[in-house]
Structure formats: C-alpha cells, structure tokens
Design an enzyme around this catalytic site. Structure first.
Site, PDB file in Angstrom:
ATOM      1  N   ALA A  21      -0.302   7.197  -5.044  1.00  0.00           N
ATOM      2  CA  ALA A  21      -0.859   8.236  -4.174  1.00  0.00           C
ATOM      3  C   ALA A  21       0.195   8.846  -3.258  1.00  0.00           C
ATOM      4  CB  ALA A  21      -2.008   7.671  -3.347  1.00  0.00           C
ATOM      5  N   GLU A  41       8.503   4.023   2.061  1.00  0.00           N
ATOM      6  CA  GLU A  41       8.165   3.052   1.020  1.00  0.00           C
ATOM      7  C   GLU A  41       8.885   1.739   1.282  1.00  0.00           C
ATOM      8  OE1 GLU A  41       7.412   0.590  -2.024  1.00  0.00           O
ATOM      9  OE2 GLU A  41       6.223   2.361  -1.473  1.00  0.00           O
ATOM     10  N   ALA A  42       8.149   0.618   1.168  1.00  0.00           N
ATOM     11  CA  ALA A  42       8.736  -0.694   1.434  1.00  0.00           C
ATOM     12  C   ALA A  42       9.731  -1.123   0.365  1.00  0.00           C
ATOM     13  CB  ALA A  42       7.621  -1.738   1.540  1.00  0.00           C
ATOM     14  N   TRP A  71       5.406  -7.518  -4.454  1.00  0.00           N
ATOM     15  CA  TRP A  71       5.286  -8.331  -3.238  1.00  0.00           C
ATOM     16  C   TRP A  71       5.212  -9.786  -3.690  1.00  0.00           C
ATOM     17  CZ3 TRP A  71       5.714  -5.957   1.418  1.00  0.00           C
ATOM     18  CH2 TRP A  71       5.536  -4.573   1.451  1.00  0.00           C
ATOM     19  N   GLY A 102       2.274   1.183  -8.387  1.00  0.00           N
ATOM     20  CA  GLY A 102       1.772   0.659  -9.651  1.00  0.00           C
ATOM     21  C   GLY A 102       2.133   1.512 -10.844  1.00  0.00           C
ATOM     22  N   ASN A 106       2.914  -0.545 -14.157  1.00  0.00           N
ATOM     23  CA  ASN A 106       1.628  -0.903 -14.759  1.00  0.00           C
ATOM     24  C   ASN A 106       1.615  -0.626 -16.262  1.00  0.00           C
ATOM     25  OD1 ASN A 106       1.214   1.863 -15.070  1.00  0.00           O
ATOM     26  ND2 ASN A 106      -0.232   2.044 -13.380  1.00  0.00           N
ATOM     27  N   HIS A 510      -6.286  -4.086 -10.351  1.00  0.00           N
ATOM     28  CA  HIS A 510      -7.016  -2.878  -9.967  1.00  0.00           C
ATOM     29  C   HIS A 510      -7.707  -3.057  -8.619  1.00  0.00           C
ATOM     30  CE1 HIS A 510      -7.442  -1.890 -14.562  1.00  0.00           C
ATOM     31  NE2 HIS A 510      -6.225  -1.678 -14.101  1.00  0.00           N
ATOM     32  N   THR A 555      -7.180   1.997 -12.671  1.00  0.00           N
ATOM     33  CA  THR A 555      -7.349   2.782 -11.438  1.00  0.00           C
ATOM     34  C   THR A 555      -6.213   3.753 -11.140  1.00  0.00           C
ATOM     35  OG1 THR A 555      -6.477   0.867 -10.235  1.00  0.00           O
ATOM     36  CG2 THR A 555      -8.877   1.135 -10.301  1.00  0.00           C
ATOM     37  N   ASN A 556      -5.156   3.769 -11.948  1.00  0.00           N
ATOM     38  CA  ASN A 556      -4.012   4.617 -11.605  1.00  0.00           C
ATOM     39  C   ASN A 556      -4.348   6.105 -11.662  1.00  0.00           C
ATOM     40  OD1 ASN A 556      -1.147   4.893 -10.959  1.00  0.00           O
ATOM     41  ND2 ASN A 556      -0.938   5.749 -13.010  1.00  0.00           N
TER      42      ASN A 556
END
Length: 574
Positions: A21, A41-42, A71, A102, A106, A510, A555-556
């Site tokens: 997103a 962004e981390a 993570w 993701g 993914n 997801h 869910t992407n």
C-alpha cells in the site's frame, strides 16, 4: 536510504510503511507536484538496479525465508483450543520488512476475490466499497496479458498472466485434469465470473518473467526522481506525534538508534495489519485500560484497534512425486493453478474454499520431490486479536489469530483434508504420485527449510533415501516426515483428524482487519470508509488492516486496490 527533499520541512503526507500500500500511495500522491510526500520503510530499499535475485525470481520460496526481508522476531499463535487445555505455542510469522512489503516476497498471486466480498464490506459499514465501486480500480491497476473485456485492464502498472502449456508442471496439469473428471471444470479466468472449478492462477509476473513488487511497478525510476518525493529506508516509526487529538508527525528511529521527528500535515499509517495496529497502540490510540497497563497515555479511546484480526486458516495434503512429475525449472513459479470449491456448509457463500495446487512443496531438494494441495478457508469466520507486550518499539506485539475458534472453519479444513486425499488417490492420478500424507508449515518444517550447510546435508540425505526407498517409501515418509501420522489413520478416526487440524493449522500470510473501516455508530470501527482514524485529525490508515472482513483472495491485490482508492480520496479532498 534515499533522500530527495529536506525532511526537516513539513510534509503534506508522511507515509509510515513502504509495503504494497505505501509504495502505491507515495507514487499516486506525489503525482501532484504541489504535494510533498515522505515515505518511511523499516526494511531495505530495492530498485531496478539492485533488486536481489531471490526477490525478483518468480519462485518466492527463498525470499520469504531470508531474515533480511522479514521481521524475524515476529511470532503468532495460530490455532485455538476451545477448552484452552491443549498446549498453544507461538510460531514465527513471516511478514515482509523490505520496500514493496509482501509484494516483494509473496506468492505473486493476483486474484481479487468474490464480488460478494466487497458488497459485504459495504454492508458492514464501509460505505462506497461495494463490488461496483471497487471493480474499476481492480481494472486500473492491471495489464492482463491473457484476457480483455470489462473485467480486465490493459494499461495498469501490474502485468498479470497465467502459466502457459509449455511451462506448466505435469503434476499440476494432472491434478487439474483429475478435478475435471471429478466434476470441477477447468475454467480459463480466475478473475472472471466467480464460479467453482480449477484455474491456472493469475500471477503478477512482468513481460521479462520477473516478480513485480509495488516498489518497482509503482516506484519507477521516473517516480523516484520527483523532487517532491522522499523515500527513507532502514528506519521505522516509534510513535506518532500529536497536538491534542491532531496528528502532526512521527518519531522515527534508524538502524543506528538515531531518533528524529518528521512533521506532516497528514500522517498515513501503512505498516501492515500487525504493525499498523501496534503503532496506533504505542501512540495512545486503543483500549484505555490496556494502554495504561503499559504506561501509555490515552490520546483517543478506540477499542477496535488490534481486534478483528483475520487470516485464511490452512492445512495441506502432500505426495511424493515420481521424477517425471517433478518441476523441471527450479526458478519457475510453484503455485501454477488453484481449485476453488464450495464446502456446502450451511450459511457460507459460494467458493468459500481454496486449494493452491503446488508443483513443489518447498525450495529445497525434499520440497522438489513433493507436490502439494495447500487448502485454506477462503471465507473464514474466526477472529483474533493483537495486543502490545510492551511500549518498547523493540518488542513485537502479541499476535493471536485464534484460528478455528469458529467451528465452521474447523469443519471445513477437516473436509479439505478428506477431499484432498480422495483427489490424489483417484485412479486418474495413478503413476503420477506416490505416498499421500498430511502436511503443514510447522515450526519443524520451517526450521529444516532454513538455508545452511547442516540443513542442506540433512535434506540431501533424506531426498536420496526417499527416492531409493521403493516399497519402503511410505514407511520412511511416515516415520521421518509425518512422525507416525498417516492419512489413512486420520480418515478413520474423526477425533484424530480434529486434533491434527487444531494442532497443525497454519496461516497464509494474509493478516488483515485490525483497524477496520466502519460506520460512525460502530464502536469497533477504527476508521471511516476513507481511512481516516475516527476521533483523530490528520491521521489515516491504509493497508490490509482496513478490511472489515477477509476477502476470498490472496490479500495483495485487494490491498493495492485499496491504496489506489484511498489515494484518490485524498487527492479529491475527501
């Protein structure tokens, strides 16, 4: 770290999280040269010039195991024993920590879900999110290389295609043909009319055969050169900053421990369903009694933050593959086809179940010798929750999916194991598969899959033994891989089947729903239908955490669609 403007200035939009997103938001909002946009962004940056081979590969099996991309301290409780007597232990839960989120690691699947999913969102209080509202945005984001017409786009950033006859795995093709013989037609378009059947999976693969994360498809070199866009990587938001109940920025911390405050007229939290909720909680937005227990002052009481946590519960049936049935191209995408079916359970919608037909069960030598049907509950009803363990940024939150807490999800996964076993045992599969066994992505499986010399030696030895075992193969599989559990035993004993599913249920990466959209009179709604956090000015959420209910889809693509729509709302002044 990329810096394209003075981050000491007040940005118009501070986007916290550069996942599926966040990258879309940054690209769309910075199209307006009058808007100053900062994206934080981390994880590490990836761009066209330095994208790692495992990330750009069509086969993602290595990318999501690489601790540089995830993570690596994040864990989650999966199953749920209604009596609370069964032991529950956390498993590592792989969530992306890399620009593109993701979409960078993914399975590439580019399906939208059922039209009824989005009509349900509207019914749950997310006004303006019906199927008819969302469909134009699904069309906008894609360039479908196989299909055209009103359901498909031809000029969007994301290239969609299905595997062709030349490259499809012989195992996957045989499973599809067997499904057709058993009454599930082979259909052409997974994103066409919502019907049960077998489909070649729609996947986000470029014309050059590479993965298409949003960090490449939306944050193109031209977009990155915009003077009004700043991209900061390897830094994460510790907490939001407020003036009363108005968000004015965030404190971010880089990998060296350096803290600084970024100011903005609007803050958009896009850190994913787990970390977005955790950031709101650390910043004083959530249940007051829980925040007080961590010494966090309440900025605004919103009891829904961290609740409504959703996933697609999963379980698998696997089989040893004869050499002729194995994937020939180890760089090829593994989820080449899917089986959508209706469970027939009372009150659930059509197409409520999904099985990914996998040409290989893992990236390594053992996985290469196994085909698999990964089943998940497409329309799940179990709900979990997320809570802080500590106000300390270094402590990952407590994530409890409580999968199977709704008995309907348990019954459908049990049914899935039975149906998967029957499918693979069908006479039409004779000679195309070997021993059939129940499977799951357990901590033991995940540990063996980690790259390394010792694991490689073990995997190589086991692979050779399985291939050479002949009539002893079933005994070897059941003693070494399933630790004594057999499919025949589970199918004979309903109590054993129930226990296996409860103990081994997994997710599908997801996570969603923890900051859900809803109506003004809904006490559990966290945001408005335009992503604004209720009761707080200058603050939005935009990622999968907005979903009121989980769609029948990976869910992407729904998340990317939501980001496109939220960006349009912002630019329209809504």
């Amino acid at each position: 770290m990329t810096v394209a403007m003075n981050t000491g200035a007040v940005a118009d939009h501070l986007i916290l999280g550069g996942g599926s997103a966040g990258c879309v938001l940054a690209a769309r909002l910075s199209e307006d040269p009058a808007r100053r946009v900062v994206l934080v962004e981390a994880g590490r940056d990836i761009n066209e010039s330095d994208v790692p081979p495992d990330v750009i590969s069509r086969y993602p099996g290595r990318a999501y195991l690489d601790t540089r991309n995830i993570w690596d301290e994040l864990t989650a409780l999966m199953g749920y024993a209604r009596s609370n007597s069964a032991p529950r232990s956390s498993r590592r839960y792989e969530q992306a920590k890399i620009l593109g989120g993701g979409s960078a690691i993914n399975a590439l699947m580019a399906n939208r879900g059922a039209p009824a999913d989005y009509d349900e969102w509207q019914d749950l209080g997310a006004a303006g999110w019906s199927w008819q509202d969302c469909l134009p945005w699904f069309v906008k984001i894609e360039s479908d290389r196989d299909f055209e017409g009103p359901l498909h786009g031809d000029s969007g950033p994301l290239t969609i295609r299905r595997i062709d006859d030349e490259r499809i795995s012989p195992f996957v093709l045989r499973v599809m043909q067997t499904l057709e013989k058993r009454g599930w037609p082979i259909r052409p378009d997974q994103n066409g009319e919502w019907l049960d059947g077998a489909y070649r999976g729609a996947a986000a693969i470029s014309d050059t055969g590479r993965r298409m994360p949003t960090s490449l498809a939306w944050l193109t070199p031209e977009v990155r050169r915009r003077p009004n866009l700043t991209i900061i990587t390897a830094a994460r938001a510790e907490r939001l900053v407020f003036n009363g109940r108005c968000a004015t920025g965030a404190v971010i911390v880089d990998t060296s421990g350096l803290r600084r405050t970024l100011s903005a007229r609007e803050v958009i939290v896009s850190s994913g369903a787990i970390h977005s909720a955790a950031l709101l909680l650390r910043s004083g937005i959530g249940r007051g009694e829980e925040l007080a227990g961590h010494g966090i002052g309440v900025v605004h009481e919103l009891p829904g933050v961290g609740r409504n946590l959703m996933e697609h519960p999963s379980i698998a049936v696997a089989t040893w593959l004869p050499p002729a049935m194995r994937e020939k191209n180890l760089a090829e995408h593994h989820e080449q086809a899917i089986w959508r079916y209706s469970s027939g359970l009372a009150g659930v919608p059509q197409g409520d179940m999904h099985a990914a037909i996998l040409s290989r069960a893992g990236w390594h030598s053992v996985g290469h010798r196994m085909g698999s049907l990964l089943f998940w509950v497409n329309k799940s009803y179990s709900r979990g929750l997320l809570r802080l363990r500590s106000a300390d940024l270094a402590m990952e939150p407590e994530v409890d999916f409580r999968m199977l807490s709704d008995e309907r999800d348990l019954e459908r996964l049990k049914q899935a194991l039975r149906m998967g076993a029957e499918l693979l045992a069908d006479p039409h599969m004779a000679g195309r598969r070997g021993t059939i066994f129940p499977s799951s992505y357990s901590p033991r499986v995940a540990k063996v899959a980690v790259p390394g010399a010792w694991n490689a030696a073990q995997r190589g030895l086991l692979s050779g033994m399985i291939d050479l075992a002949g009539p002893l193969r079933a005994a070897l599989v059941h003693s070494v891989i399933t630790l004594g559990t057999t499919m025949e035993g589970l199918l004979r004993d309903d109590a054993a089947l129930t226990e296996f599913v409860r103990r081994h249920v997994g997710g599908t990466w997801h996570a969603s729903g923890t900051c859900r959209m809803g109506a003004a009179d809904d006490p559990q709604a966290v945001t408005t239908p335009t992503g604004k956090v209720r009761g707080v000015d200058g603050l939005r959420v935009c990622d999968a955490s907005l979903m009121p209910s989980i769609p029948c889809a990976n869910t992407n693509i729904p998340t990317i669609m939501m980001a496109e729509r939220i960006a349009s709302f912002i630019r329209a002044g809504r």
